[in-house]
Design a protein around this motif. Structure first.
Motif, PDB file in Angstrom:
ATOM      1  N   GLY A  32       0.826  -1.197   0.000  1.00  0.00           N
ATOM      2  CA  GLY A  32       0.000   0.000   0.000  1.00  0.00           C
ATOM      3  C   GLY A  32       0.859   1.246   0.000  1.00  0.00           C
ATOM      4  O   GLY A  32       2.025   1.227   0.389  1.00  0.00           O
ATOM      5  N   CYS A  33       0.272   2.326  -0.486  1.00  0.00           N
ATOM      6  CA  CYS A  33       0.949   3.614  -0.472  1.00  0.00           C
ATOM      7  C   CYS A  33       0.167   4.555   0.435  1.00  0.00           C
ATOM      8  O   CYS A  33      -1.023   4.783   0.215  1.00  0.00           O
ATOM      9  CB  CYS A  33       1.040   4.181  -1.885  1.00  0.00           C
ATOM     10  SG  CYS A  33       1.752   5.840  -1.919  1.00  0.00           S
ATOM     11  N   THR A  34       0.834   5.084   1.420  1.00  0.00           N
ATOM     12  CA  THR A  34       0.146   5.946   2.385  1.00  0.00           C
ATOM     13  C   THR A  34      -0.179   7.313   1.794  1.00  0.00           C
ATOM     14  O   THR A  34      -0.983   8.047   2.345  1.00  0.00           O
ATOM     15  CB  THR A  34       1.023   6.137   3.642  1.00  0.00           C
ATOM     16  OG1 THR A  34       2.294   6.638   3.257  1.00  0.00           O
ATOM     17  CG2 THR A  34       1.195   4.837   4.400  1.00  0.00           C
ATOM     18  N   GLU A  35       0.461   7.621   0.674  1.00  0.00           N
ATOM     19  CA  GLU A  35       0.215   8.923   0.054  1.00  0.00           C
ATOM     20  C   GLU A  35      -1.008   8.885  -0.865  1.00  0.00           C
ATOM     21  O   GLU A  35      -1.890   9.739  -0.796  1.00  0.00           O
ATOM     22  CB  GLU A  35       1.453   9.355  -0.736  1.00  0.00           C
ATOM     23  CG  GLU A  35       1.425  10.834  -1.099  1.00  0.00           C
ATOM     24  CD  GLU A  35       2.624  11.234  -1.938  1.00  0.00           C
ATOM     25  OE1 GLU A  35       3.518  10.410  -2.162  1.00  0.00           O
ATOM     26  OE2 GLU A  35       2.643  12.392  -2.386  1.00  0.00           O
ATOM     27  N   VAL A  47       5.063  -0.142  -7.335  1.00  0.00           N
ATOM     28  CA  VAL A  47       5.701  -0.464  -6.049  1.00  0.00           C
ATOM     29  C   VAL A  47       7.093   0.150  -5.962  1.00  0.00           C
ATOM     30  O   VAL A  47       7.500   0.655  -4.919  1.00  0.00           O
ATOM     31  CB  VAL A  47       5.755  -1.993  -5.844  1.00  0.00           C
ATOM     32  CG1 VAL A  47       6.594  -2.355  -4.632  1.00  0.00           C
ATOM     33  CG2 VAL A  47       4.345  -2.546  -5.676  1.00  0.00           C
ATOM     34  N   LYS A  48       7.789   0.169  -7.094  1.00  0.00           N
ATOM     35  CA  LYS A  48       9.128   0.778  -7.124  1.00  0.00           C
ATOM     36  C   LYS A  48       9.049   2.265  -6.796  1.00  0.00           C
ATOM     37  O   LYS A  48       9.884   2.811  -6.090  1.00  0.00           O
ATOM     38  CB  LYS A  48       9.764   0.587  -8.499  1.00  0.00           C
ATOM     39  CG  LYS A  48      10.241  -0.816  -8.746  1.00  0.00           C
ATOM     40  CD  LYS A  48      10.752  -0.942 -10.174  1.00  0.00           C
ATOM     41  CE  LYS A  48      10.964  -2.401 -10.535  1.00  0.00           C
ATOM     42  NZ  LYS A  48      11.202  -2.560 -11.974  1.00  0.00           N
ATOM     43  N   GLU A  49       8.037   2.903  -7.358  1.00  0.00           N
ATOM     44  CA  GLU A  49       7.854   4.338  -7.127  1.00  0.00           C
ATOM     45  C   GLU A  49       7.492   4.600  -5.659  1.00  0.00           C
ATOM     46  O   GLU A  49       7.949   5.580  -5.059  1.00  0.00           O
ATOM     47  CB  GLU A  49       6.739   4.869  -8.037  1.00  0.00           C
ATOM     48  CG  GLU A  49       6.995   4.673  -9.517  1.00  0.00           C
ATOM     49  CD  GLU A  49       8.251   5.395  -9.994  1.00  0.00           C
ATOM     50  OE1 GLU A  49       8.506   6.512  -9.525  1.00  0.00           O
ATOM     51  OE2 GLU A  49       8.973   4.822 -10.816  1.00  0.00           O
ATOM     52  N   ILE A  50       6.679   3.696  -5.125  1.00  0.00           N
ATOM     53  CA  ILE A  50       6.270   3.834  -3.723  1.00  0.00           C
ATOM     54  C   ILE A  50       7.491   3.724  -2.808  1.00  0.00           C
ATOM     55  O   ILE A  50       7.641   4.481  -1.856  1.00  0.00           O
ATOM     56  CB  ILE A  50       5.221   2.756  -3.367  1.00  0.00           C
ATOM     57  CG1 ILE A  50       3.902   3.032  -4.102  1.00  0.00           C
ATOM     58  CG2 ILE A  50       4.976   2.710  -1.865  1.00  0.00           C
ATOM     59  CD1 ILE A  50       2.913   1.882  -4.073  1.00  0.00           C
ATOM     60  N   GLU A  51       8.368   2.773  -3.158  1.00  0.00           N
ATOM     61  CA  GLU A  51       9.575   2.596  -2.350  1.00  0.00           C
ATOM     62  C   GLU A  51      10.482   3.817  -2.432  1.00  0.00           C
ATOM     63  O   GLU A  51      11.110   4.213  -1.465  1.00  0.00           O
ATOM     64  CB  GLU A  51      10.319   1.333  -2.791  1.00  0.00           C
ATOM     65  CG  GLU A  51       9.662   0.079  -2.230  1.00  0.00           C
ATOM     66  CD  GLU A  51      10.281  -1.193  -2.770  1.00  0.00           C
ATOM     67  OE1 GLU A  51      11.092  -1.120  -3.699  1.00  0.00           O
ATOM     68  OE2 GLU A  51       9.936  -2.258  -2.247  1.00  0.00           O
ATOM     69  N   ARG A  56       5.714   3.314   1.490  1.00  0.00           N
ATOM     70  CA  ARG A  56       5.259   1.927   1.405  1.00  0.00           C
ATOM     71  C   ARG A  56       4.762   1.404   2.747  1.00  0.00           C
ATOM     72  O   ARG A  56       5.367   1.651   3.784  1.00  0.00           O
ATOM     73  CB  ARG A  56       6.408   1.048   0.911  1.00  0.00           C
ATOM     74  CG  ARG A  56       6.032  -0.427   0.890  1.00  0.00           C
ATOM     75  CD  ARG A  56       7.161  -1.280   0.362  1.00  0.00           C
ATOM     76  NE  ARG A  56       6.808  -2.693   0.487  1.00  0.00           N
ATOM     77  CZ  ARG A  56       7.313  -3.652  -0.271  1.00  0.00           C
ATOM     78  NH1 ARG A  56       8.191  -3.372  -1.184  1.00  0.00           N
ATOM     79  NH2 ARG A  56       6.951  -4.899  -0.101  1.00  0.00           N
ATOM     80  N   VAL A  57       3.663   0.692   2.676  1.00  0.00           N
ATOM     81  CA  VAL A  57       3.170  -0.016   3.845  1.00  0.00           C
ATOM     82  C   VAL A  57       2.666  -1.377   3.376  1.00  0.00           C
ATOM     83  O   VAL A  57       1.968  -1.477   2.384  1.00  0.00           O
ATOM     84  CB  VAL A  57       2.069   0.791   4.583  1.00  0.00           C
ATOM     85  CG1 VAL A  57       0.925   1.164   3.658  1.00  0.00           C
ATOM     86  CG2 VAL A  57       1.549   0.034   5.788  1.00  0.00           C
TER      87      VAL A  57
END
Ligand SMILES: [Zn+2]
Length: 78
Positions: A32-35, A47-51, A56-57
């Motif tokens: 998940g992305c908290t943003e 997912v790469k962008e989230i990291e 990332r959660v």
């Protein structure tokens, strides 16, 4: 007279290779992305962008992500 040749045994130290295979179970991990408040499959391109963003959660399941108020990603359709 012959001299006896002493044989030197070279003991090779073979260190056992412990292969740690990280098998990521299919569809088990939800990222998940908290943003953006969206959740993805672990192999989603986002997912790469989230990291990168550091938002990332991880969730154990889709249901868990939904409980956190997350919406499914339209690309990976988790
Ligand atoms: Zn996605």
């Amino acid at each position: 007279m012959r001299t006896l040749q002493s044989l030197t045994l070279a003991c090779l130290m073979v260190s056992p290779l412990v292969a740690q295979v990280s098998n990521s179970p299919k569809g088990e991990v939800i990222v998940g992305c908290t943003e953006t408040k969206m959740y993805h499959k672990a192999n989603c391109k986002w997912v790469k962008e989230i990291e990168k963003a550091g938002t990332r959660v991880d969730f154990k399941s889709v249901a868990e992500a939904k409980q956190a108020g997350m919406k499914p990603c339209g690309d990976c359709k988790p």
